[in-house]
Design a protein around this motif. Structure first.
Motif, short mmCIF file in Angstrom:
data_model
loop_
_atom_site.label_atom_id
_atom_site.label_comp_id
_atom_site.label_asym_id
_atom_site.label_seq_id
_atom_site.Cartn_x
_atom_site.Cartn_y
_atom_site.Cartn_z
N ALA A 84 -6.74 4.61 -6.75
CA ALA A 84 -5.75 4.14 -7.73
C ALA A 84 -4.96 2.96 -7.19
O ALA A 84 -4.71 1.98 -7.91
CB ALA A 84 -4.82 5.29 -8.10
N GLU A 85 -4.57 3.03 -5.93
CA GLU A 85 -3.80 1.93 -5.34
C GLU A 85 -4.60 0.64 -5.31
O GLU A 85 -4.09 -0.44 -5.63
CB GLU A 85 -3.36 2.32 -3.93
CG GLU A 85 -2.30 3.42 -3.90
CD GLU A 85 -2.09 3.97 -2.50
OE1 GLU A 85 -2.63 3.38 -1.53
OE2 GLU A 85 -1.39 4.99 -2.38
N PHE A 86 -5.87 0.73 -4.94
CA PHE A 86 -6.71 -0.47 -4.89
C PHE A 86 -6.90 -1.07 -6.27
O PHE A 86 -6.79 -2.30 -6.45
CB PHE A 86 -8.07 -0.12 -4.27
CG PHE A 86 -8.99 -1.30 -4.14
CD1 PHE A 86 -8.89 -2.17 -3.06
CD2 PHE A 86 -9.95 -1.56 -5.11
CE1 PHE A 86 -9.73 -3.27 -2.95
CE2 PHE A 86 -10.79 -2.66 -5.01
CZ PHE A 86 -10.67 -3.52 -3.92
N LEU A 87 -7.19 -0.23 -7.26
CA LEU A 87 -7.42 -0.74 -8.60
C LEU A 87 -6.15 -1.35 -9.18
O LEU A 87 -6.20 -2.40 -9.84
CB LEU A 87 -7.93 0.38 -9.50
CG LEU A 87 -9.33 0.91 -9.17
CD1 LEU A 87 -9.68 2.09 -10.04
CD2 LEU A 87 -10.39 -0.19 -9.30
N LEU A 88 -5.01 -0.71 -8.96
CA LEU A 88 -3.75 -1.27 -9.46
C LEU A 88 -3.45 -2.63 -8.83
O LEU A 88 -2.98 -3.55 -9.50
CB LEU A 88 -2.60 -0.30 -9.17
CG LEU A 88 -2.33 0.77 -10.21
CD1 LEU A 88 -1.36 1.81 -9.67
CD2 LEU A 88 -1.81 0.15 -11.51
N ARG A 89 -3.75 -2.76 -7.56
CA ARG A 89 -3.43 -3.99 -6.84
C ARG A 89 -4.35 -5.14 -7.23
O ARG A 89 -3.93 -6.30 -7.27
CB ARG A 89 -3.51 -3.73 -5.34
CG ARG A 89 -2.89 -4.83 -4.47
CD ARG A 89 -3.00 -4.54 -3.00
NE ARG A 89 -2.54 -3.19 -2.69
CZ ARG A 89 -3.28 -2.26 -2.10
NH1 ARG A 89 -4.53 -2.52 -1.79
NH2 ARG A 89 -2.79 -1.08 -1.85
#
Length: 207
Positions: free
Chosen positions: A39-44
């Protein structure tokens, strides 16, 4: 249904060996690596700006529920990790696994839930066939059934991040033409909303 009984026996044999010792160099399938990091990678890097608030709120709510489920004590063993029908080749009425990229330490049910399809009644019948064969070689613990929707949620999040992390490889945009479009991310969020509802439903039961 006959194939599911055979698959259950096959998995039971594999898991009996998989439980004999842990992996030395492969990680555990957990909510941090498959869920939070994805989730963190996709959001960033990938979620469109107009969809970020929805995705951020949704992923946070999902992972709170997934974290709680994954924190419940279950036995971990060496599993295939990506046990869907596309990774099972049949020869002489015998199944053979391919693609061990996602092999991890995980609950046994990780190799079972992807064999199930259809509505709840159909999945319950299919599960009974798999577990009947499985129990001939290794004991399945019904408490793991509570983990199915959490594991499904983690797989959905991990798969999108897996493709995204390889997007600079020219082969990936050619192979995954449907990925990284506004429609894809809208449908991805819809799929995760459906998972949020599924996580609140009672788990499958063995017949």
């Amino acid at each position: 249904m006959d194939n599911l009984l055979i698959m259950g026996r096959f998995l039971g044999r594999i898991h009996a060996i998989g439980a004999s010792r842990p992996f030395r160099h492969r990680p555990v399938l957990d909510s941090q690596s498959y869920g939070h990091a994805s989730a963190e990678f996709l959001l960033r890097h990938f979620i469109p700006a107009e969809l970020r608030p929805a995705y951020e709120t949704l992923s946070r709510d999902l992972l709170e529920r997934v974290d709680a489920i994954m924190a419940e004590p279950v036995d971990l063993l060496r599993v295939h990790g990506d046990c869907h029908v596309g990774n099972v080749l049949w020869r002489d009425e015998t199944p053979n696994f391919v693609d061990f990229d996602d092999s991890r330490m995980a609950p046994a049910v990780q190799d079972i839930w992807m064999l199930l399809s259809g509505d709840r009644l159909e999945q319950t019948r299919q599960l009974a066939e798999v577990v009947d064969g499985y129990n001939e070689f290794y004991d399945f613990h019904p408490r793991e059934l509570r983990s199915i929707e959490a594991l499904r949620t983690l797989r959905i999040m991990h798969y999108s991040a897996w493709v995204a992390r390889r997007w600079e490889d020219p082969a990936f945009p050619m192979a995954f033409t449907w990925f990284n479009t506004p429609r894809y991310w809208s449908e991805h969020i819809l799929e995760l909303r459906e998972q949020l509802a599924a996580l609140q439903e009672p788990p499958l039961l063995l017949m």
